[in-house]
Design an enzyme around this catalytic site. Structure first.
Site, PDB file in Angstrom:
ATOM      1  N   GLU A 170       0.864  -1.195   0.000  1.00  8.91           N
ATOM      2  CA  GLU A 170       0.000   0.000   0.000  1.00  8.91           C
ATOM      3  C   GLU A 170       0.892   1.234   0.000  1.00  8.91           C
ATOM      4  OE1 GLU A 170      -2.692  -0.048   3.313  1.00  8.91           O
ATOM      5  OE2 GLU A 170      -3.441  -2.040   2.804  1.00  8.91           O
ATOM      6  N   PRO A 171       0.313   2.387  -0.334  1.00  4.35           N
ATOM      7  CA  PRO A 171       1.136   3.610  -0.325  1.00  4.35           C
ATOM      8  C   PRO A 171       1.858   3.802   1.017  1.00  4.35           C
ATOM      9  CG  PRO A 171      -0.984   4.046  -1.349  1.00  4.35           C
ATOM     10  CD  PRO A 171      -1.049   2.638  -0.840  1.00  4.35           C
ATOM     11  N   GLU A 192       9.550  -7.516  -3.796  1.00 10.57           N
ATOM     12  CA  GLU A 192       9.480  -8.697  -2.910  1.00 10.57           C
ATOM     13  C   GLU A 192      10.504  -8.601  -1.780  1.00 10.57           C
ATOM     14  OE1 GLU A 192       8.561 -12.577  -4.411  1.00 10.57           O
ATOM     15  OE2 GLU A 192       7.518 -11.697  -6.119  1.00 10.57           O
ATOM     16  N   GLY A 210       8.465 -17.054  -3.083  1.00  7.81           N
ATOM     17  CA  GLY A 210       8.450 -15.954  -4.056  1.00  7.81           C
ATOM     18  C   GLY A 210       9.838 -15.357  -4.213  1.00  7.81           C
ATOM     19  N   THR A 216       1.623  -5.960  -9.622  1.00 10.28           N
ATOM     20  CA  THR A 216       1.961  -6.586 -10.897  1.00 10.28           C
ATOM     21  C   THR A 216       0.709  -7.245 -11.466  1.00 10.28           C
ATOM     22  OG1 THR A 216       4.202  -6.977 -10.097  1.00 10.28           O
ATOM     23  CG2 THR A 216       3.499  -8.294 -11.981  1.00 10.28           C
TER      24      THR A 216
HETATM   25  C1  FAD Z   1       7.472  -2.946 -10.518  1.00 12.85           C
HETATM   26  C2  FAD Z   1       6.981  -3.327  -9.151  1.00 12.85           C
HETATM   27  C3  FAD Z   1       6.101  -4.390  -9.028  1.00 12.85           C
HETATM   28  C4  FAD Z   1       5.596  -4.743  -7.766  1.00 12.85           C
HETATM   29  N1  FAD Z   1       4.681  -5.768  -7.672  1.00 12.85           N
HETATM   30  C5  FAD Z   1       4.055  -5.975  -6.475  1.00 12.85           C
HETATM   31  C6  FAD Z   1       2.954  -6.899  -6.380  1.00 12.85           C
HETATM   32  O1  FAD Z   1       2.578  -7.571  -7.347  1.00 12.85           O
HETATM   33  N2  FAD Z   1       2.311  -7.020  -5.190  1.00 12.85           N
HETATM   34  C7  FAD Z   1       2.692  -6.312  -4.088  1.00 12.85           C
HETATM   35  O2  FAD Z   1       2.044  -6.486  -3.053  1.00 12.85           O
HETATM   36  N3  FAD Z   1       3.738  -5.442  -4.133  1.00 12.85           N
HETATM   37  C8  FAD Z   1       4.423  -5.248  -5.305  1.00 12.85           C
HETATM   38  N4  FAD Z   1       5.469  -4.348  -5.375  1.00 12.85           N
HETATM   39  C9  FAD Z   1       5.835  -3.574  -4.185  1.00 12.85           C
HETATM   40  C10 FAD Z   1       7.221  -3.886  -3.623  1.00 12.85           C
HETATM   41  O3  FAD Z   1       7.243  -5.133  -2.999  1.00 12.85           O
HETATM   42  C11 FAD Z   1       7.626  -2.706  -2.704  1.00 12.85           C
HETATM   43  O4  FAD Z   1       7.895  -1.605  -3.543  1.00 12.85           O
HETATM   44  C12 FAD Z   1       8.831  -3.018  -1.828  1.00 12.85           C
HETATM   45  O5  FAD Z   1       8.503  -3.984  -0.864  1.00 12.85           O
HETATM   46  C13 FAD Z   1       9.385  -1.774  -1.119  1.00 12.85           C
HETATM   47  O6  FAD Z   1       8.386  -1.016  -0.531  1.00 12.85           O
HETATM   48  P1  FAD Z   1       8.335   0.571  -0.795  1.00 12.85           P
HETATM   49  O7  FAD Z   1       8.385   0.752  -2.275  1.00 12.85           O
HETATM   50  O8  FAD Z   1       7.149   1.132  -0.089  1.00 12.85           O
HETATM   51  O9  FAD Z   1       9.656   1.149  -0.185  1.00 12.85           O
HETATM   52  P2  FAD Z   1       9.904   1.588   1.347  1.00 12.85           P
HETATM   53  O10 FAD Z   1       9.469   0.499   2.263  1.00 12.85           O
HETATM   54  O11 FAD Z   1       9.333   2.937   1.568  1.00 12.85           O
HETATM   55  O12 FAD Z   1      11.488   1.670   1.386  1.00 12.85           O
HETATM   56  C14 FAD Z   1      12.249   2.839   1.011  1.00 12.85           C
HETATM   57  C15 FAD Z   1      13.710   2.594   1.383  1.00 12.85           C
HETATM   58  O13 FAD Z   1      13.838   2.431   2.801  1.00 12.85           O
HETATM   59  C16 FAD Z   1      14.477   1.213   3.088  1.00 12.85           C
HETATM   60  N5  FAD Z   1      13.947   0.626   4.314  1.00 12.85           N
HETATM   61  C17 FAD Z   1      12.634   0.508   4.686  1.00 12.85           C
HETATM   62  N6  FAD Z   1      12.542  -0.105   5.870  1.00 12.85           N
HETATM   63  C18 FAD Z   1      13.804  -0.409   6.258  1.00 12.85           C
HETATM   64  C19 FAD Z   1      14.357  -1.051   7.403  1.00 12.85           C
HETATM   65  N7  FAD Z   1      13.596  -1.513   8.383  1.00 12.85           N
HETATM   66  N8  FAD Z   1      15.708  -1.156   7.468  1.00 12.85           N
HETATM   67  C20 FAD Z   1      16.503  -0.692   6.478  1.00 12.85           C
HETATM   68  N9  FAD Z   1      16.029  -0.082   5.371  1.00 12.85           N
HETATM   69  C21 FAD Z   1      14.696   0.060   5.262  1.00 12.85           C
HETATM   70  C22 FAD Z   1      14.189   0.323   1.892  1.00 12.85           C
HETATM   71  O14 FAD Z   1      15.113  -0.748   1.793  1.00 12.85           O
HETATM   72  C23 FAD Z   1      14.274   1.309   0.754  1.00 12.85           C
HETATM   73  O15 FAD Z   1      15.614   1.482   0.388  1.00 12.85           O
HETATM   74  C24 FAD Z   1       6.016  -4.022  -6.616  1.00 12.85           C
HETATM   75  C25 FAD Z   1       6.931  -2.967  -6.755  1.00 12.85           C
HETATM   76  C26 FAD Z   1       7.405  -2.611  -7.997  1.00 12.85           C
HETATM   77  C27 FAD Z   1       8.354  -1.455  -8.097  1.00 12.85           C
END
Ligand code: FAD
Length: 378
Positions: free
Chosen positions: A123-124, A362, A241, A156
């Site tokens: 989620e956002p 993932e 996964g 996805t």
């Molecule tokens: C092309 C694409 C396809 C996707 N497909 C799916 C899908 O089919 N279903 C689904 O559910 N999701 C999907 N995702 C979502 C994906 O799993 C998330 O983008 C990912 O888990 C990271 O979450 P975020 O983007 O909110 O980044 P954030 O969680 O906001 O992270 C931002 C940064 O902070 C770092 N960070 C966050 N928490 C910590 C911590 N505790 N310690 C150290 N560093 C940290 C991260 O590593 C990253 O560098 C997809 C994403 C993309 C880009």
């Protein structure tokens, strides 16, 4: 570790990737879609049901088989591995937690290539911290169903899915992640809508969008597993996964290495092919060594999964390693291509953009390091 059936499958997947994927990869990237016939062909070859039992239309194969197909697909076209997502995030929740009825109704048509599924967790406001889910799916006694409200992002297959497994809070009082449940939600139900197709850096043919739920009525029989089991379902499936994503990283890295070797033998500067320059040859040696180390790690985890061993630590290591290695290898392979590597006419440009995703989705590399260090220090 490998049997004859694995070698045969590798040959089949390699030929499919060379014949069916490679020639259209650049066009699919530009169009942001695969032709319909390709989806059907992928299903006809059984690639949509590699790990799914025959009872649900699949081939009943193991995780090594899945890793083999993903590696071979990604060598030619990374986005194409989303065509077989029914073996991993899209299909696994049904396979492991679905009732017989749910498996026949939702899993079977996905495996047969008739429908497309999605896995909606992010989620956002809940990415790495997926336990922070805000979407709710609360039981309404009067209407006799659950009512789903919220928004999932980066999903996805979101723009084209027929249904999705959606994770939502069904109990607002339960502590932490215990109030989260998993629901099967059909795309044509009232109140279900999709955001715009995201314009991504790479993997354009693997489409992505938000899914929006506005008072969607979800019948009781579409609860997946038990109430409150949602987080356990999501995390349990993520181990397998991650092995699939690690195989993607491996395939992309191996594909980039192949492109670099080929190009370095053909490109002549200073009167000889650039592979004769020690700096280029040493780059290739480093790349090949990293690819091989990743390959051993990935297939070892797949083998452990096949033996039903707990792989949380190793899956995190494989995903972390593959995500970083494919980026390093893609970077070096593009460098070896010089200016041509920066042009869209060359496959390395598309592969490099695809590689960037592997260390993000993932579970980011940082999250994998949290899992690994957490295991070391417990
Ligand atoms: C092309 C694409 C396809 C996707 N497909 C799916 C899908 O089919 N279903 C689904 O559910 N999701 C999907 N995702 C979502 C994906 O799993 C998330 O983008 C990912 O888990 C990271 O979450 P975020 O983007 O909110 O980044 P954030 O969680 O906001 O992270 C931002 C940064 O902070 C770092 N960070 C966050 N928490 C910590 C911590 N505790 N310690 C150290 N560093 C940290 C991260 O590593 C990253 O560098 C997809 C994403 C993309 C880009």
């Amino acid at each position: 570790m490998f049997e004859k059936k694995h070698e045969m499958l590798r040959k089949l997947a390699r030929e499919f990737a060379e014949k069916e994927l490679e020639p259209i990869a650049a066009d699919a990237e530009k169009e942001g879609a695969y032709p319909k016939e390709l989806w059907q062909k992928v299903a006809k070859y059984g690639f949509t049901g590699i790990t799914i039992p025959e009872a649900y239309g699949g081939c009943g194969g193991d995780y090594k088989s899945l890793a083999i197909v993903v590696e071979e697909f990604c060598k030619k076209d990374a986005a194409a591995s989303s065509l077989i997502m029914s073996n991993s995030l899209s299909g696994a929740p049904y396979l492991y937690y679905g009732t017989e009825e749910q498996k026949q109704k939702y899993l079977r048509p996905m495996v047969e290539g008739k429908t497309i599924g999605a896995f909606a967790l992010t989620e956002p406001g809940a990415g790495s911290d997926s336990g922070a889910t805000q979407t709710t799916c609360l039981w309404d006694e009067e209407q006799g169903c659950y009512i789903l409200n919220g928004r999932k992002c980066f999903i996805t297959m979101g723009p084209i899915c027929d249904y999705a497994v959606v994770f939502a809070k069904s109990n607002l009082e339960a502590k932490g992640t215990r109030g989260i449940s998993a629901f099967i939600v059909e795309a044509d139900w009232e109140g279900f809508s999709r955001g715009k197709t995201e314009e991504k850096m790479g993997m354009h043919a693997s489409v992505t969008s938000d899914l929006v739920f506005n008072n969607v009525k979800v019948p009781k029989e579409n609860l997946l597993g038990k109430e409150g089991q949602g987080f356990k379902i999501a995390m349990g499936i993520l181990d397998a996964g991650r092995v699939t994503v690690a195989s993607q990283g491996l395939g992309i890295a191996a594909g980039c290495l192949d492109l670099a070797v080929e190009y370095s033998k053909e490109r002549v500067q200073f009167g000889r092919p650039i592979c004769k320059l020690q700096d280029v040859a040493f780059k290739l040696a480093d790349m090949a060594t990293e690819v091989e180390a990743t390959r051993l790690l990935v297939y070892d985890v797949a083998d452990k999964l096949d033996k039903k061993q707990k792989v949380t630590l190793q899956a995190a290591m494989a995903k972390y390693k593959a995500g970083e290695v494919c980026n390093q290898v893609a970077y070096k392979a593009l460098q070896i291509h010089g200016g041509y590597g920066y042009m869209q006419d060359y496959a390395i440009e598309r592969m490099t953009r695809a590689a960037r995703l592997v260390s993000i989705y993932e579970g980011t590399s940082e999250i994998q390091k949290l899992v690994i260090s957490g295991n070391l220090l417990k």
